[in-house]
Enzyme design. Sequence first.
Site: not given
Ligand code: UT7
Length: 327
Positions: A283, A113, A253
């Site tokens: 992204n 990125c 970004h």
């Molecule tokens: O581009 C350069 C590098 N990349 C980034 O900068 C991305 C950085 N990370 C992020 O943007 C976020 O971490 C994500 C968007 C990838 C994920 O969001 P989050 O708020 O960090 O979610 P999480 O991984 O902590 O997951 C929270 C919950 C989980 O459920 P439980 O374990 O709490 O029951 C996930 O399974 O949300 C669930 N979850 C979803 N639910 C509905 C994860 N993805 C989804 C989804 N729809 N698509």
Amino acid sequence: MKAKITGVAGYVPPQVLTNHDLEKMVETNDEWIVSRTGIKQRHILKDPNKATSDMAVEAVKELLEKTKTAPSEIDFIVCGTVTPDMTFPDTANTIADKVGAKNCFGFDINAACSGFLYALSTGARFVESGQYKKVVVIGADKMSSIIDYTDRATCIIFGDGAGAVMLEPSESEFGIIDEVMGSDGAGREFLHKKAGGSLLPSYMEEASMDKHYVYQEGRTVFKFAVTKMAECVTELMRKNNLTKEDVDWLVPHQANIRIINAVADHAGFPIEKVMMTIENYGNTTAGTLPLCLADYEGRLKKGDKVILTSFGGGFTWGATYLKWAYD
Ligand code: UT7
């Protein structure tokens, strides 16, 4: 001698993948995606015969038209990408061939990125050397080629797109002034694609399909992204005696609206000063920064103080300060 941006152009493929489309593919919903990432849709290059270079070519053709540059005038092309058309040769030279740039040389930068920011840094040094007059800097990725559309944690974030800027010499105050760049290879554990390199060649039995897709530990990457972008923007402002009032635009970004807001908050920028395209493009990895500049070009004024910042796989990060060079 400085390098100044004299034109910008962006391209996203016509096919749109909305959150509602994704609801039919994985267990997710529009409300979760919008509230957790700020993304409503992303563009996907569907044509199986087209690759990253084809999107970049569209952007470069428009750039050449806007800057009234003949392909033969280009001296150097540098392309940030993690989705090259092929492992080798580099995509920069494929783009050069496709746009008819016969008098240049080029190569790719693999900084995920931060690919565009690293490429901009490289291109600027070539111009500052005095040896190269017209340098095309590209950020382009066909992320859909390395995304698992059964993995809801990654498939909702990424999209395809490309952008390009022209760099030319500047002897005035306008142009690229300073940068703070960083990387930490220990971050590879949290964001990578395992197969297809020399460690795990594609033909190995262990190179199962899932290892050909992006692997991301989202929460860890999120924390590093906020910390590193906030740190390097603050450091760049300190080095250049810039207050938050001095800066006209923050170009971050576009990975997650919550990351963007946290970085803007940390530096004290109101949201009106922050370029934002994430809602429509998601992204696009190396594509996000030039796509932002392309979409906001009409609102940029000569002399505007602009800070670009990025964070990505590697880990790689950086911030660049420039004075916009044209109306
Ligand atoms: O581009 C350069 C590098 N990349 C980034 O900068 C991305 C950085 N990370 C992020 O943007 C976020 O971490 C994500 C968007 C990838 C994920 O969001 P989050 O708020 O960090 O979610 P999480 O991984 O902590 O997951 C929270 C919950 C989980 O459920 P439980 O374990 O709490 O029951 C996930 O399974 O949300 C669930 N979850 C979803 N639910 C509905 C994860 N993805 C989804 C989804 N729809 N698509």
